[in-house]
Design a protein around this motif. Structure first.
Motif, PDB file in Angstrom:
ATOM      1  N   GLU A 106       0.826  -1.199   0.000  1.00 45.60           N
ATOM      2  CA  GLU A 106       0.000   0.000   0.000  1.00 45.60           C
ATOM      3  C   GLU A 106       0.865   1.256   0.000  1.00 45.60           C
ATOM      4  OE1 GLU A 106      -4.061   1.627   2.169  1.00 45.60           O
ATOM      5  OE2 GLU A 106      -2.738   0.258   3.257  1.00 45.60           O
ATOM      6  N   PHE A 107       1.980   1.220   0.733  1.00 48.44           N
ATOM      7  CA  PHE A 107       2.899   2.365   0.733  1.00 48.44           C
ATOM      8  C   PHE A 107       3.396   2.637  -0.681  1.00 48.44           C
ATOM      9  CE2 PHE A 107       7.038   4.353   0.868  1.00 48.44           C
ATOM     10  CZ  PHE A 107       6.926   5.304   1.868  1.00 48.44           C
ATOM     11  N   GLU A 108       3.814   1.596  -1.384  1.00 47.35           N
ATOM     12  CA  GLU A 108       4.336   1.789  -2.730  1.00 47.35           C
ATOM     13  C   GLU A 108       3.262   2.303  -3.679  1.00 47.35           C
ATOM     14  OE1 GLU A 108       6.065  -1.939  -3.736  1.00 47.35           O
ATOM     15  OE2 GLU A 108       7.886  -1.609  -2.523  1.00 47.35           O
ATOM     16  N   ARG A 109       2.022   1.848  -3.499  1.00 42.48           N
ATOM     17  CA  ARG A 109       0.943   2.338  -4.343  1.00 42.48           C
ATOM     18  C   ARG A 109       0.684   3.824  -4.099  1.00 42.48           C
ATOM     19  NH1 ARG A 109      -4.317   3.216  -3.543  1.00 42.48           N
ATOM     20  NH2 ARG A 109      -4.292   2.250  -1.481  1.00 42.48           N
ATOM     21  N   PHE A 133       6.566   7.349  15.143  1.00 45.26           N
ATOM     22  CA  PHE A 133       5.278   7.818  15.647  1.00 45.26           C
ATOM     23  C   PHE A 133       4.159   7.516  14.652  1.00 45.26           C
ATOM     24  CE2 PHE A 133       2.143  11.200  16.485  1.00 45.26           C
ATOM     25  CZ  PHE A 133       1.950  11.019  17.842  1.00 45.26           C
ATOM     26  N   TYR A 134       4.459   7.676  13.359  1.00 46.97           N
ATOM     27  CA  TYR A 134       3.464   7.420  12.323  1.00 46.97           C
ATOM     28  C   TYR A 134       3.623   6.039  11.690  1.00 46.97           C
ATOM     29  CZ  TYR A 134       2.366  12.297  12.847  1.00 46.97           C
ATOM     30  OH  TYR A 134       1.991  13.510  13.380  1.00 46.97           O
ATOM     31  N   ARG A 135       4.490   5.202  12.297  1.00 45.87           N
ATOM     32  CA  ARG A 135       4.694   3.832  11.848  1.00 45.87           C
ATOM     33  C   ARG A 135       5.058   3.791  10.359  1.00 45.87           C
ATOM     34  NH1 ARG A 135      -0.253   3.548  13.348  1.00 45.87           N
ATOM     35  NH2 ARG A 135      -0.925   2.076  11.768  1.00 45.87           N
ATOM     36  N   ILE A 136       6.008   4.633   9.970  1.00 42.07           N
ATOM     37  CA  ILE A 136       6.487   4.680   8.595  1.00 42.07           C
ATOM     38  C   ILE A 136       7.892   4.106   8.554  1.00 42.07           C
ATOM     39  CG2 ILE A 136       7.086   6.182   6.658  1.00 42.07           C
ATOM     40  CD1 ILE A 136       4.972   8.135   7.649  1.00 42.07           C
ATOM     41  N   ASP A 137       8.133   3.170   7.667  1.00 44.10           N
ATOM     42  CA  ASP A 137       9.456   2.556   7.547  1.00 44.10           C
ATOM     43  C   ASP A 137      10.461   3.596   7.044  1.00 44.10           C
ATOM     44  OD1 ASP A 137      11.459   1.021   5.472  1.00 44.10           O
ATOM     45  OD2 ASP A 137      11.048  -0.151   7.288  1.00 44.10           O
ATOM     46  N   PRO A 138      11.554   3.866   7.791  1.00 45.27           N
ATOM     47  CA  PRO A 138      12.515   4.900   7.390  1.00 45.27           C
ATOM     48  C   PRO A 138      13.131   4.632   6.026  1.00 45.27           C
ATOM     49  CG  PRO A 138      12.886   4.239   9.671  1.00 45.27           C
ATOM     50  CD  PRO A 138      11.914   3.271   9.100  1.00 45.27           C
ATOM     51  N   GLY A 139      13.442   3.362   5.725  1.00 46.16           N
ATOM     52  CA  GLY A 139      14.064   3.043   4.450  1.00 46.16           C
ATOM     53  C   GLY A 139      13.161   3.370   3.275  1.00 46.16           C
ATOM     54  N   ARG A 140      11.882   3.016   3.392  1.00 46.51           N
ATOM     55  CA  ARG A 140      10.950   3.315   2.305  1.00 46.51           C
ATOM     56  C   ARG A 140      10.778   4.816   2.131  1.00 46.51           C
ATOM     57  NH1 ARG A 140       6.115  -0.416   4.518  1.00 46.51           N
ATOM     58  NH2 ARG A 140       7.305  -2.322   4.860  1.00 46.51           N
ATOM     59  N   PHE A 141      10.659   5.522   3.267  1.00 44.39           N
ATOM     60  CA  PHE A 141      10.429   6.966   3.200  1.00 44.39           C
ATOM     61  C   PHE A 141      11.628   7.670   2.561  1.00 44.39           C
ATOM     62  CE2 PHE A 141       9.802  11.263   4.882  1.00 44.39           C
ATOM     63  CZ  PHE A 141       8.427  11.421   4.683  1.00 44.39           C
ATOM     64  N   GLU A 142      12.821   7.285   2.987  1.00 43.31           N
ATOM     65  CA  GLU A 142      14.026   7.912   2.440  1.00 43.31           C
ATOM     66  C   GLU A 142      14.194   7.570   0.969  1.00 43.31           C
ATOM     67  OE1 GLU A 142      18.834   8.176   3.317  1.00 43.31           O
ATOM     68  OE2 GLU A 142      17.492   7.178   4.745  1.00 43.31           O
TER      69      GLU A 142
END
Length: 561
Positions: A455-458, A493-502
């Motif tokens: 879902e993140f990638e979408r 805090f927002y449960r976001i994977d750092p690697g994906r976000f970066e």
């Protein structure tokens, strides 16, 4: 044989009549109106947007009528000639109900045999506690909820004197009314049921006097509004769709849910204490010290006369204690840092504190000792008022102190009207949309919050397409520098994977040009500089040669919570 007490027999009386309560209401109304905040919560701006838009946006399953009530007040003022935005009328309504709750609390304490001084002091202590003062100046419905919770305590106090199906039904109806503004009202029903062993003359009356009436009152109050709105406004047609909508918060774990360890319990105590006395900024050490210290001081006061309070008014004492334990457990799990939620637990706590103070004064020997205790009781709300006013409230009433609002104005002034803006702060994004009507504003933390990889990638692909489409149309695209290097705590805090976000933002780093600086206040109350960056169509348009430094000091506690 049990000794008759004022909490279980006799006709209720209101010491001093309604005059102290009326004076409390007028005083609190005046103070709230004079200190209306310019530093709004994330939810306040979201609700104001929904109130102005109307339609389906008015109805959220977990606070069904909040926006609808504010919409009604806003529409009435508009019919009378008001041409402003919805936010100010919402704040005034919130302040009115906060003052009304304080006045009703004063009446309740007098009904429970508190002297006029203790009753007024207890109600002012509630009114000027930080959490209660804060939510009463926002455009949120928690002051309405507080009024209904105090009304429940009023009805319950009469029920313990003379149990009846009508009073039990009214408890359920009031709990259902709370549920229409926030679903946490449902917990009052099992709390009330737990009181069955303490109800006089309970033999043979369990179902028809104590258990069924509050349940019936709750269901009748909530079922019809929910069904009508779901069917005719939201066009929900099947029971499955209705149940899924009704329980939408349960399908995902909130980002602000606790971890369930003793550290979380300490955090809950701290923020519960902060709801009474603000510790200043977001300094966690001060929050813990002042918060835990404040709550422990109140608990110490209770321990000094709890036995006497229990002997004289055992049903109300037990009811308040069960209420405190139940809601403390729930909010520790749900949102330990939600200052506005802790007022629900502070109401019974301050009621018990006022009763304890009354018992101490009555048991004191000598007029001098009693006068000193009354003076201390009267001084408590004055001290809390002074501390909270000086630490936060006075500053929040000045627009220039709201750095998110100032930053939104700066970004608005520095960007074209049709530009796409990607903001790293939820509050900045909200202000851009609401205050400056910049609908082309994206807050990616809310977009990516708690998503699995697929879902993140979408969603990330959709945001990238939006950026490229805007650039292809010749529109400018801006982002804030903190998106390149958010602190790990914010991502967690927002449960976001750092690697994906970066990985998502890395391709944009060489395509950005510095446009304008703006400022934020970090967790330690230090103002730090951020940068507004313009995204170019390709690498050659970049004017930014040096890598951006990591900024681990970003104010994020209120973003989207």
């Amino acid at each position: 044989m049990r000794t008759p007490s004022s909490g279980s027999s006799g006709r209720p009386g209101v010491a001093g009549g309604p005059a102290p309560a009326l004076l409390v209401f007028l005083l609190v109304c005046t103070v709230y109106a004079a200190t209306l905040t310019k530093d709004h919560s994330y939810d306040t701006i979201a609700y104001a947007t929904a109130v102005e838009k109307g339609g389906e946006d008015l109805f959220h399953p977990h606070h069904l009528l909040s926006n609808a009530v504010f919409r009604a007040g806003y529409s009435l003022l508009a019919a009378l000639g008001y041409r402003g935005r919805a936010l100010l009328p919402m704040q005034m309504m919130s302040a009115f109900f906060g003052a009304l709750a304080a006045g009703l609390f004063c009446l309740l304490l007098a009904r429970l045999s508190c002297s006029p001084i203790i009753a007024a002091a207890g109600s002012l202590l509630l009114a000027f506690s930080y959490g209660f003062w804060f939510i009463s100046m926002q455009g949120e419905a928690y002051s309405i909820i507080a009024t209904l919770f105090i009304a429940i305590l009023w009805v319950v106090s009469g029920y313990f004197r003379l149990p009846s199906a009508r009073a039990a039904f009214l408890v359920g109806a009031l709990a259902g009314s709370v549920g229409l503004f926030h679903q946490c009202g449902v917990f009052i029903i099992p709390i009330f049921w737990c009181m069955y062993p303490f109800v006089r003359g309970r033999a043979g009356k369990a179902l028809r006097t104590h258990f069924l009436p509050p349940l019936a009152g709750f269901l009748l109050t909530t079922a019809l509004p929910y069904l009508l709105i779901a069917r005719f406004f939201l066009e929900i047609r099947t029971p499955g769709e209705f149940l899924y909508w009704l329980t939408s918060y349960l399908h995902t774990k909130p980002a602000f849910t606790a971890q369930g360890d003793w550290t979380t319990v300490s955090l809950s105590l701290a923020w519960w204490g902060k709801s009474v006395v603000n510790a200043g900024a977001f300094n966690q050490a001060r929050v813990h010290a002042v918060g835990c210290g404040g709550i422990l001081a109140v608990l110490l006061l209770l321990s000094l006369s709890l036995r006497r309070s229990y002997a004289e008014m055992r049903e109300m004492t037990v009811f308040c204690l069960v209420w405190i334990v139940a809601y403390f457990a729930f909010f520790t799990w749900w949102t330990p840092r939600g200052t506005k939620f802790w007022i629900i637990t502070s109401i019974p706590l301050l009621l018990l504190a006022a009763l304890a103070c009354e018992r101490l004064v009555r048991g004191a020997r000598g007029r001098g000792v009693r006068a000193a205790l009354l003076a201390l009781a009267a001084a408590a709300p004055v001290a809390v008022f002074s501390l909270n006013l000086g630490i936060d409230i006075a500053g929040s009433a000045r627009r220039e102190n709201n750095l998110a609002l100032v930053a939104a104005e700066k970004i608005h002034d520095e960007t074209e009207e049709d530009a796409l803006i990607i903001a790293g702060s939820g509050m900045v994004a909200r202000y851009l949309r609401y205050v400056h009507l910049r609908e082309e504003t994206v807050w990616p933390f809310g977009l990516f919050e708690g998503r699995d990889r697929e879902e993140f990638e979408r969603l990330a692909g959709g945001l990238a397409d939006t950026i490229e489409a805007a650039l292809g149309e010749g529109r400018a695209v801006y982002m804030t520098s903190d998106l390149f290097s958010p602190p790990p705590a914010k991502l967690a805090f927002y449960r976001i994977d750092p690697g994906r976000f970066e990985a998502f933002w890395r391709p944009y780093r060489p395509r950005t040009a510095a446009a304008a600086p703006f400022h934020f206040e970090n967790e330690e109350g230090v103002i730090v500089e951020k940068r507004l960056l313009r995204i170019g169509r390709d690498r050659r348009e970049s004017l930014l040669e040096d890598p951006l430094p990591r900024d681990d000091e970003h104010l994020f506690a209120d973003d989207g919570v």
